[in-house]
Write a protein that holds these residues in place. Structure first.
Motif, short mmCIF file in Angstrom:
data_model
loop_
_atom_site.label_atom_id
_atom_site.label_comp_id
_atom_site.label_asym_id
_atom_site.label_seq_id
_atom_site.Cartn_x
_atom_site.Cartn_y
_atom_site.Cartn_z
N ASP A 135 -28.46 44.29 -37.04
CA ASP A 135 -29.23 43.41 -35.91
C ASP A 135 -30.24 43.04 -35.10
OD1 ASP A 135 -26.82 41.21 -36.58
OD2 ASP A 135 -25.91 41.90 -34.61
N ILE A 136 -30.56 44.98 -34.87
CA ILE A 136 -31.23 45.72 -34.15
C ILE A 136 -32.39 46.00 -34.87
CG2 ILE A 136 -30.82 48.58 -33.76
CD1 ILE A 136 -31.72 48.56 -31.39
N VAL A 137 -31.95 46.23 -36.51
CA VAL A 137 -33.35 46.53 -37.66
C VAL A 137 -33.57 45.39 -37.85
CG1 VAL A 137 -33.14 47.99 -39.52
CG2 VAL A 137 -31.41 49.00 -38.28
N ALA A 138 -32.96 45.26 -37.76
CA ALA A 138 -34.14 43.11 -38.19
C ALA A 138 -34.83 42.92 -37.30
CB ALA A 138 -32.88 42.41 -38.38
N ASN A 139 -34.90 43.56 -36.22
CA ASN A 139 -35.78 43.36 -35.46
C ASN A 139 -37.35 43.72 -36.20
OD1 ASN A 139 -34.71 41.66 -33.69
ND2 ASN A 139 -33.84 43.60 -32.38
N GLY A 140 -36.99 44.90 -36.66
CA GLY A 140 -38.18 45.21 -37.27
C GLY A 140 -38.69 45.80 -38.76
#
Length: 285
Positions: A135-140
């Motif tokens: 989820d957090i990687v998908a932010n970047g």
């Protein structure tokens, strides 16, 4: 007058010593210094994380060879002349180690700025994916639905790693003479480099979180000890000649593992008392 100056100097020394003791205690309590070691074992046990390193190994070795030769030719004898007064007959060997470490530092700065930037980015994000922090990687960056943790990485939408920094190179050589002071000077040099190294290890994590510069600064200020602890161990590992490229990648893995634990609130840092900071972080999210 002289007694007054001596007393003031002793007071400053006590203040500095207390400050460093606090940093060391905070680092020890957080366990942050373990993450570079965790990174080594995690990297070795996850073969997919080897791909970014493998793709850059040959060009890196070429860069290393092109730096080491001139460094020995230009700096060995002048530094040997100084080291003889410090280390006596051992200066022949200690100067070799010094030049190798200097070469490794120059190569590290150049390679991270121009050669390894994308590979280290993939390693950090790939480790987060392997830890199920998608989820957090998908932010970047874009993520694919299939494949291993590296194969799932799509186009990077944001790249946080800074390009070549003249200041960093100047700062390294500015503090380098500390190594001429036996033991204490070398320890001080490593610690200074470690603090600077630690402050940059989570640049990608902060970017993925969408934190503002002020929130990032507050977090780093609140956790000086843990980041100094991580940075010091990472610096020691990256000072190993030739193998420094391997440790650059394992340290990146360690930083990602640490970020994943922070995200899961599974560290002493996130269990501590910093309600105002946590609130600021929530707002940033």
């Amino acid at each position: 007058m002289s007694n007054r100056l001596v007393n003031q100097a002793q007071e400053v020394a006590r203040e500095d010593l207390d400050r460093y003791k606090t940093l060391v205690n905070d680092a020890a309590k957080s366990g942050s210094y373990i993450y570079p070691i965790k990174g080594i074992f995690y990297f070795l046990s996850h073969r997919e994380l080897w791909k970014p390193l493998a793709s850059k190994l040959v060009p890196y070795l070429g860069l290393y060879a092109s730096v080491v030769g001139p460094m020995f030719f230009l700096t060995y004898l002048p530094q040997l002349a100084i080291m003889v007064f410090v280390n006596g007959p051992l200066a022949v060997f200690t100067t070799i180690l010094l030049v190798l470490n200097e070469s490794a530092a120059v190569v590290s700065i150049l390679s991270k700025s121009f050669l390894l930037q994308d590979a280290l980015l993939d390693t950090f994000d790939g480790t987060l994916v392997a830890r199920n922090s998608t989820d957090i990687v998908a932010n970047g960056r874009e993520l694919k639905s299939r494949g291993d943790s590296i194969q799932r990485l799509g186009k990077a939408l944001k790249k946080p790693f800074a390009r070549f920094s003249v200041k960093e190179l100047i700062r390294y050589f500015m503090y380098l003479p500390l190594n001429f002071i036996p033991v204490i000077g070398t320890v001080a040099f490593i610690f200074i480099r470690g603090r600077a190294r630690g402050n940059a290890v989570h640049d990608r994590y902060f970017q993925l979180k969408g934190w503002s510069q002020s929130t990032k600064s507050d977090w780093l200020k609140q956790h000086k000890g843990p980041y100094a602890g991580f940075g010091t161990v990472a610096t020691l590992l990256e000072m190993v000649p030739v193998a420094s490229i391997l440790f650059s990648f394992t340290n990146t893995v360690g930083a990602a593992l640490w970020a994943a634990d922070i995200e899961a609130k599974d560290t002493e840092m996130t269990k501590g008392t910093a309600p105002s900071l946590r609130e600021a972080a929530k707002k940033a999210e």
